[in-house]
Design a protein around this motif. Structure first.
Motif, short mmCIF file in Angstrom:
data_model
loop_
_atom_site.label_atom_id
_atom_site.label_comp_id
_atom_site.label_asym_id
_atom_site.label_seq_id
_atom_site.Cartn_x
_atom_site.Cartn_y
_atom_site.Cartn_z
N VAL A 18 0.82 -1.21 0.00
CA VAL A 18 0.00 0.00 0.00
C VAL A 18 0.86 1.26 0.00
CG1 VAL A 18 -1.70 1.31 1.32
CG2 VAL A 18 -1.94 -1.16 1.09
N CYS A 19 1.79 1.36 0.92
CA CYS A 19 2.63 2.57 1.01
C CYS A 19 3.49 2.73 -0.24
CB CYS A 19 3.51 2.50 2.25
SG CYS A 19 2.58 2.51 3.79
N GLN A 20 4.03 1.63 -0.74
CA GLN A 20 4.85 1.67 -1.94
C GLN A 20 4.04 2.15 -3.15
OE1 GLN A 20 8.14 0.97 -2.06
NE2 GLN A 20 8.27 1.41 -4.22
N ALA A 21 2.83 1.61 -3.30
CA ALA A 21 1.99 1.99 -4.43
C ALA A 21 1.54 3.44 -4.36
CB ALA A 21 0.76 1.07 -4.49
N ILE A 22 1.17 3.90 -3.17
CA ILE A 22 0.76 5.30 -3.01
C ILE A 22 1.95 6.22 -3.25
CG2 ILE A 22 -0.09 7.00 -1.35
CD1 ILE A 22 -1.83 4.76 -0.17
N GLY A 23 3.12 5.82 -2.76
CA GLY A 23 4.32 6.61 -3.00
C GLY A 23 4.66 6.71 -4.48
N GLN A 24 4.51 5.60 -5.21
CA GLN A 24 4.77 5.62 -6.65
C GLN A 24 3.75 6.50 -7.37
OE1 GLN A 24 4.63 1.57 -7.97
NE2 GLN A 24 6.76 1.16 -7.42
N ASP A 25 2.48 6.38 -6.99
CA ASP A 25 1.44 7.14 -7.68
C ASP A 25 1.57 8.64 -7.46
OD1 ASP A 25 0.41 4.79 -8.63
OD2 ASP A 25 -1.22 4.67 -7.17
N PHE A 26 1.93 9.04 -6.25
CA PHE A 26 1.98 10.47 -5.93
C PHE A 26 3.40 11.04 -5.93
CE2 PHE A 26 -2.13 9.19 -4.17
CZ PHE A 26 -2.94 10.11 -4.82
N GLY A 27 4.40 10.20 -6.16
CA GLY A 27 5.76 10.68 -6.35
C GLY A 27 6.49 11.10 -5.09
N ASN A 29 8.55 9.51 -1.27
CA ASN A 29 9.18 8.35 -0.65
C ASN A 29 8.16 7.64 0.25
OD1 ASN A 29 10.83 6.50 0.60
ND2 ASN A 29 12.44 7.96 1.08
N PRO A 30 7.90 6.36 0.01
CA PRO A 30 6.89 5.65 0.80
C PRO A 30 7.29 5.44 2.25
CG PRO A 30 7.96 4.16 -0.73
CD PRO A 30 8.43 5.52 -1.06
N ASP A 31 8.56 5.64 2.59
CA ASP A 31 8.98 5.49 3.98
C ASP A 31 8.31 6.52 4.89
OD1 ASP A 31 10.56 3.32 3.38
OD2 ASP A 31 12.38 4.51 3.11
N TRP A 32 8.03 7.71 4.36
CA TRP A 32 7.34 8.71 5.17
C TRP A 32 5.94 8.23 5.53
CZ3 TRP A 32 10.18 12.12 7.37
CH2 TRP A 32 11.34 12.56 6.75
N LEU A 33 5.26 7.59 4.63
CA LEU A 33 3.92 7.06 4.90
C LEU A 33 4.00 5.89 5.88
CD1 LEU A 33 1.00 7.54 4.16
CD2 LEU A 33 1.29 6.00 2.23
N ARG A 34 5.05 5.08 5.76
CA ARG A 34 5.24 3.98 6.70
C ARG A 34 5.47 4.50 8.11
NH1 ARG A 34 8.75 1.80 2.15
NH2 ARG A 34 7.36 0.37 1.08
N VAL A 35 6.26 5.56 8.23
CA VAL A 35 6.51 6.15 9.55
C VAL A 35 5.21 6.72 10.12
CG1 VAL A 35 7.67 8.08 10.72
CG2 VAL A 35 8.94 6.63 9.15
N LEU A 36 4.42 7.36 9.29
CA LEU A 36 3.14 7.90 9.73
C LEU A 36 2.21 6.80 10.23
CD1 LEU A 36 1.32 10.48 9.83
CD2 LEU A 36 0.48 9.77 7.60
N PHE A 37 2.10 5.72 9.47
CA PHE A 37 1.27 4.60 9.90
C PHE A 37 1.81 3.96 11.17
CE2 PHE A 37 -0.62 4.14 5.52
CZ PHE A 37 -1.93 4.28 5.93
#
Length: 100
Positions: A18-27, A29-37
């Motif tokens: 999920v984080c990787q796909a959202i990071g790719q779609d919106f450009g 780094n998905p690690d920021w979303l992982r930290v948030l979650f």
């Protein structure tokens, strides 16, 4: 059977992707979303897991309904370089003056 490494759900280093796909779609780094979650998981785990699974459904639906077009950018770069005009001093082999 070969597995396509670009599909985030089949990779061994993601959980549903999920984080990787959202990071790719919106450009971003998905690690920021992982930290948030991860941080939000400490305060309200049920809500965070629900949001994560809801986003997984949205990501899966978007990937199935709107698949990414495959484009080989290396072919586009090679063809654009082949068509570029060359100057007289552009040669593949540069001549070096020899010492006397």
């Amino acid at each position: 059977m070969q597995i396509d490494k670009n599909i985030v759900l089949w990779r061994h280093d993601t959980f549903l992707g999920v984080c990787q796909a959202i990071g790719q779609d919106f450009g971003f780094n998905p690690d920021w979303l992982r930290v948030l979650f991860g941080g939000a998981l400490l305060f309200n785990p049920v809500l965070v897991v629900g949001i994560y699974l809801g986003l997984a459904v949205v990501v899966l639906a978007s990937r199935l309904l709107f698949p990414a077009r495959r484009s080989d950018s290396s072919v586009a770069v090679a063809t654009s370089e082949a068509k570029a005009p060359r100057a007289d001093n552009d040669s593949d082999i540069a001549e070096i003056a020899h010492a006397a």
